[in-house]
Design a protein around this motif. Structure first.
Motif, PDB file in Angstrom:
ATOM      1  N   ARG A 152       4.887 -14.254  -2.540  1.00 29.84           N
ATOM      2  CA  ARG A 152       4.212 -14.288  -1.243  1.00 29.84           C
ATOM      3  C   ARG A 152       3.301 -13.079  -1.017  1.00 29.84           C
ATOM      4  NH1 ARG A 152       6.714 -13.628   4.600  1.00 29.84           N
ATOM      5  NH2 ARG A 152       4.927 -14.343   5.808  1.00 29.84           N
ATOM      6  N   ASN A 153       3.788 -11.882  -1.307  1.00 29.42           N
ATOM      7  CA  ASN A 153       3.015 -10.668  -1.024  1.00 29.42           C
ATOM      8  C   ASN A 153       2.792  -9.764  -2.231  1.00 29.42           C
ATOM      9  OD1 ASN A 153       2.597 -11.035   1.812  1.00 29.42           O
ATOM     10  ND2 ASN A 153       4.784 -10.667   2.068  1.00 29.42           N
ATOM     11  N   ILE A 154       3.206 -10.217  -3.400  1.00 23.71           N
ATOM     12  CA  ILE A 154       3.104  -9.354  -4.581  1.00 23.71           C
ATOM     13  C   ILE A 154       3.016 -10.201  -5.845  1.00 23.71           C
ATOM     14  CG2 ILE A 154       5.561  -9.065  -5.070  1.00 23.71           C
ATOM     15  CD1 ILE A 154       4.729  -5.932  -5.094  1.00 23.71           C
ATOM     16  N   VAL A 155       2.488  -9.608  -6.896  1.00 24.14           N
ATOM     17  CA  VAL A 155       2.346 -10.281  -8.188  1.00 24.14           C
ATOM     18  C   VAL A 155       3.300  -9.610  -9.173  1.00 24.14           C
ATOM     19  CG1 VAL A 155       0.740 -10.820 -10.059  1.00 24.14           C
ATOM     20  CG2 VAL A 155      -0.099 -10.714  -7.718  1.00 24.14           C
ATOM     21  N   TYR A 156       4.026 -10.416  -9.931  1.00 18.69           N
ATOM     22  CA  TYR A 156       4.908  -9.901 -10.975  1.00 18.69           C
ATOM     23  C   TYR A 156       4.273 -10.224 -12.324  1.00 18.69           C
ATOM     24  CZ  TYR A 156       8.848  -9.477 -14.184  1.00 18.69           C
ATOM     25  OH  TYR A 156       9.663  -9.138 -15.232  1.00 18.69           O
TER      26      TYR A 156
ATOM     27  N   ARG B 193      -7.020  -2.272   3.658  1.00 19.94           N
ATOM     28  CA  ARG B 193      -5.728  -1.908   4.253  1.00 19.94           C
ATOM     29  C   ARG B 193      -4.761  -1.440   3.162  1.00 19.94           C
ATOM     30  NH1 ARG B 193      -4.680  -6.282   7.397  1.00 19.94           N
ATOM     31  NH2 ARG B 193      -3.760  -7.390   5.647  1.00 19.94           N
ATOM     32  N   ARG B 194      -4.685  -2.152   2.051  1.00 19.97           N
ATOM     33  CA  ARG B 194      -3.792  -1.796   0.952  1.00 19.97           C
ATOM     34  C   ARG B 194      -4.186  -0.456   0.332  1.00 19.97           C
ATOM     35  NH1 ARG B 194       0.780  -1.124  -1.799  1.00 19.97           N
ATOM     36  NH2 ARG B 194       0.432  -1.246  -4.015  1.00 19.97           N
ATOM     37  N   TRP B 195      -5.459  -0.277   0.078  1.00 20.03           N
ATOM     38  CA  TRP B 195      -5.913   0.968  -0.547  1.00 20.03           C
ATOM     39  C   TRP B 195      -5.680   2.162   0.375  1.00 20.03           C
ATOM     40  CZ3 TRP B 195     -11.171  -1.695  -1.722  1.00 20.03           C
ATOM     41  CH2 TRP B 195     -11.002  -2.616  -2.753  1.00 20.03           C
ATOM     42  N   TYR B 196      -5.882   1.943   1.666  1.00 10.84           N
ATOM     43  CA  TYR B 196      -5.669   3.043   2.601  1.00 10.84           C
ATOM     44  C   TYR B 196      -4.198   3.434   2.639  1.00 10.84           C
ATOM     45  CZ  TYR B 196      -6.155   6.104   6.576  1.00 10.84           C
ATOM     46  OH  TYR B 196      -6.144   7.215   7.388  1.00 10.84           O
ATOM     47  N   LYS B 197      -3.304   2.435   2.626  1.00 10.59           N
ATOM     48  CA  LYS B 197      -1.866   2.717   2.613  1.00 10.59           C
ATOM     49  C   LYS B 197      -1.464   3.429   1.327  1.00 10.59           C
ATOM     50  CE  LYS B 197      -0.167  -1.049   5.506  1.00 10.59           C
ATOM     51  NZ  LYS B 197       0.600  -2.305   5.499  1.00 10.59           N
ATOM     52  N   ARG B 198      -2.060   3.027   0.221  1.00 11.82           N
ATOM     53  CA  ARG B 198      -1.641   3.564  -1.073  1.00 11.82           C
ATOM     54  C   ARG B 198      -2.294   4.894  -1.410  1.00 11.82           C
ATOM     55  NH1 ARG B 198      -1.414   0.425  -6.842  1.00 11.82           N
ATOM     56  NH2 ARG B 198      -0.148   1.968  -7.867  1.00 11.82           N
ATOM     57  N   TRP B 199      -3.612   4.992  -1.194  1.00  9.31           N
ATOM     58  CA  TRP B 199      -4.342   6.192  -1.633  1.00  9.31           C
ATOM     59  C   TRP B 199      -5.002   6.968  -0.510  1.00  9.31           C
ATOM     60  CZ3 TRP B 199      -5.756   1.632  -4.669  1.00  9.31           C
ATOM     61  CH2 TRP B 199      -5.059   1.548  -5.866  1.00  9.31           C
ATOM     62  N   GLY B 200      -4.920   6.475   0.717  1.00  5.10           N
ATOM     63  CA  GLY B 200      -5.547   7.168   1.828  1.00  5.10           C
ATOM     64  C   GLY B 200      -7.058   7.031   1.850  1.00  5.10           C
TER      65      GLY B 200
ATOM     66  N   SER C   1       6.716  -4.986 -17.438  1.00  6.47           N
ATOM     67  CA  SER C   1       7.449  -5.758 -16.447  1.00  6.47           C
ATOM     68  C   SER C   1       7.234  -5.032 -15.124  1.00  6.47           C
ATOM     69  CB  SER C   1       8.930  -5.821 -16.807  1.00  6.47           C
ATOM     70  OG  SER C   1       9.629  -6.569 -15.850  1.00  6.47           O
ATOM     71  N   ARG C   2       6.159  -5.437 -14.401  1.00 11.16           N
ATOM     72  CA  ARG C   2       5.771  -4.675 -13.219  1.00 11.16           C
ATOM     73  C   ARG C   2       5.355  -5.566 -12.069  1.00 11.16           C
ATOM     74  NH1 ARG C   2       2.408   0.125 -14.287  1.00 11.16           N
ATOM     75  NH2 ARG C   2       2.128   0.009 -12.043  1.00 11.16           N
ATOM     76  N   PHE C   3       5.587  -5.070 -10.867  1.00 11.58           N
ATOM     77  CA  PHE C   3       5.057  -5.688  -9.665  1.00 11.58           C
ATOM     78  C   PHE C   3       3.729  -5.013  -9.347  1.00 11.58           C
ATOM     79  CE2 PHE C   3       9.562  -6.659  -9.235  1.00 11.58           C
ATOM     80  CZ  PHE C   3       9.495  -8.002  -8.882  1.00 11.58           C
ATOM     81  N   VAL C   4       2.746  -5.820  -8.981  1.00 12.55           N
ATOM     82  CA  VAL C   4       1.395  -5.328  -8.716  1.00 12.55           C
ATOM     83  C   VAL C   4       0.920  -5.922  -7.397  1.00 12.55           C
ATOM     84  CG1 VAL C   4      -0.955  -5.185  -9.642  1.00 12.55           C
ATOM     85  CG2 VAL C   4       0.957  -5.358 -11.212  1.00 12.55           C
ATOM     86  N   SER C   5       0.164  -5.166  -6.655  1.00 13.71           N
ATOM     87  CA  SER C   5      -0.411  -5.662  -5.413  1.00 13.71           C
ATOM     88  C   SER C   5      -1.560  -6.626  -5.708  1.00 13.71           C
ATOM     89  CB  SER C   5      -0.950  -4.495  -4.588  1.00 13.71           C
ATOM     90  OG  SER C   5      -1.710  -4.965  -3.499  1.00 13.71           O
ATOM     91  N   TYR C   6      -1.708  -7.626  -4.873  1.00 16.51           N
ATOM     92  CA  TYR C   6      -2.862  -8.520  -4.983  1.00 16.51           C
ATOM     93  C   TYR C   6      -4.159  -7.726  -4.850  1.00 16.51           C
ATOM     94  CZ  TYR C   6      -0.095 -12.812  -4.757  1.00 16.51           C
ATOM     95  OH  TYR C   6       0.769 -13.844  -5.044  1.00 16.51           O
ATOM     96  N   ALA C   7      -4.136  -6.648  -4.072  1.00 10.84           N
ATOM     97  CA  ALA C   7      -5.329  -5.843  -3.826  1.00 10.84           C
ATOM     98  C   ALA C   7      -5.789  -5.069  -5.051  1.00 10.84           C
ATOM     99  CB  ALA C   7      -5.083  -4.878  -2.672  1.00 10.84           C
ATOM    100  N   ASP C   8      -4.956  -5.000  -6.088  1.00  8.78           N
ATOM    101  CA  ASP C   8      -5.361  -4.324  -7.318  1.00  8.78           C
ATOM    102  C   ASP C   8      -6.257  -5.208  -8.181  1.00  8.78           C
ATOM    103  OD1 ASP C   8      -3.901  -2.113  -6.540  1.00  8.78           O
ATOM    104  OD2 ASP C   8      -2.138  -2.660  -7.713  1.00  8.78           O
ATOM    105  N   PHE C   9      -6.274  -6.507  -7.905  1.00 11.51           N
ATOM    106  CA  PHE C   9      -7.077  -7.448  -8.693  1.00 11.51           C
ATOM    107  C   PHE C   9      -8.477  -7.572  -8.100  1.00 11.51           C
ATOM    108  CE2 PHE C   9      -2.829  -8.619  -9.900  1.00 11.51           C
ATOM    109  CZ  PHE C   9      -2.940  -8.999 -11.229  1.00 11.51           C
ATOM    110  N   PRO C  10      -9.508  -7.261  -8.882  1.00 14.92           N
ATOM    111  CA  PRO C  10     -10.880  -7.403  -8.387  1.00 14.92           C
ATOM    112  C   PRO C  10     -11.289  -8.874  -8.329  1.00 14.92           C
ATOM    113  CG  PRO C  10     -10.892  -6.683 -10.673  1.00 14.92           C
ATOM    114  CD  PRO C  10      -9.454  -6.727 -10.243  1.00 14.92           C
ATOM    115  N   PRO C  11     -12.326  -9.188  -7.560  1.00 11.26           N
ATOM    116  CA  PRO C  11     -12.796 -10.572  -7.501  1.00 11.26           C
ATOM    117  C   PRO C  11     -13.375 -11.001  -8.846  1.00 11.26           C
ATOM    118  CG  PRO C  11     -14.311  -9.123  -6.334  1.00 11.26           C
ATOM    119  CD  PRO C  11     -13.128  -8.298  -6.737  1.00 11.26           C
ATOM    120  N   VAL C  12     -13.313 -12.292  -9.109  1.00 13.41           N
ATOM    121  CA  VAL C  12     -13.836 -12.862 -10.358  1.00 13.41           C
ATOM    122  C   VAL C  12     -14.742 -14.045 -10.032  1.00 13.41           C
ATOM    123  CG1 VAL C  12     -11.863 -12.134 -11.761  1.00 13.41           C
ATOM    124  CG2 VAL C  12     -11.826 -14.368 -10.650  1.00 13.41           C
ATOM    125  N   LEU C  13     -15.513 -14.438 -11.016  1.00 14.79           N
ATOM    126  CA  LEU C  13     -16.360 -15.621 -10.881  1.00 14.79           C
ATOM    127  C   LEU C  13     -15.518 -16.877 -11.075  1.00 14.79           C
ATOM    128  CD1 LEU C  13     -19.444 -14.465 -12.962  1.00 14.79           C
ATOM    129  CD2 LEU C  13     -19.194 -14.448 -10.478  1.00 14.79           C
ATOM    130  N   GLY C  14     -16.030 -17.987 -10.594  1.00 12.97           N
ATOM    131  CA  GLY C  14     -15.346 -19.257 -10.816  1.00 12.97           C
ATOM    132  C   GLY C  14     -14.381 -19.649  -9.718  1.00 12.97           C
TER     133      GLY C  14
END
Length: 155
Positions: free
Chosen positions: A49-53, A87-94, A60-73
């Motif tokens: 729902r809110n994270i990618v495994y 919002r995600r980047w501000y929470k994580r890196w300020g 074997s890692r959980f990753v935020s959806y916000a870490d994935f850049p947009p793609v074509l297609g």
């Protein structure tokens, strides 16, 4: 070489009834690049729902959806996507700017584009999200793809 159409989603499993709006940008190749492995070494990617495994060889890692850049297609980024990313980047890196990985990803896609049309499509996508990237990162991308055209197009 990876073209825009070969960005694979075959090992991606949805674990939520309602997919996350940024899930459309999750690809095997992007996950593999994040972790420095080959796409063939990805065993599966689970979109919760809110994270990618991501599960792969040595990963074997959980990753935020916000870490994935947009793609074509897939559908182009929306204002809601921009808000989620920032919002995600501000929470994580300020900060409200894309992580350096985005520059690496887009540089790779520009270098691997097989035709002028593919490079133009990637350039157009980068132009859509350029407000999320620092001038330094945009400059790096400008150097990869015909600098004269970038300056003329305002990218």
């Amino acid at each position: 070489m990876i073209s825009k159409t070969s960005l694979s989603r075959s090992k991606i499993i949805s674990k939520s009834n309602k997919p996350h709006p940024l899930a459309r940008f999750v690809t095997e190749e992007t996950a593999a690049m994040m972790f420095g492995i080959l796409p063939e070494q990805i065993y599966r990617i689970e979109c919760w729902r809110n994270i990618v495994y991501v599960h792969g060889r040595g990963v074997s890692r959980f990753v935020s959806y916000a870490d994935f850049p947009p793609v074509l297609g897939v559908a182009a980024p929306t204002l809601g996507d921009f808000r989620r990313w920032r919002r995600r980047w501000y929470k994580r890196w300020g900060q409200r700017l894309a992580p350096d990985f985005w520059t690496k990803f887009f540089a790779d896609r520009l270098k691997q584009a097989n035709s002028r049309g593919d490079r133009q499509e990637w350039r157009d996508l980068i132009a859509k999200v350029n407000e999320l990237m620092s001038e330094t990162e945009l400059y790096k991308l400008r150097k990869i793809y015909s600098p004269e055209k970038y300056w003329e197009a305002g990218f």
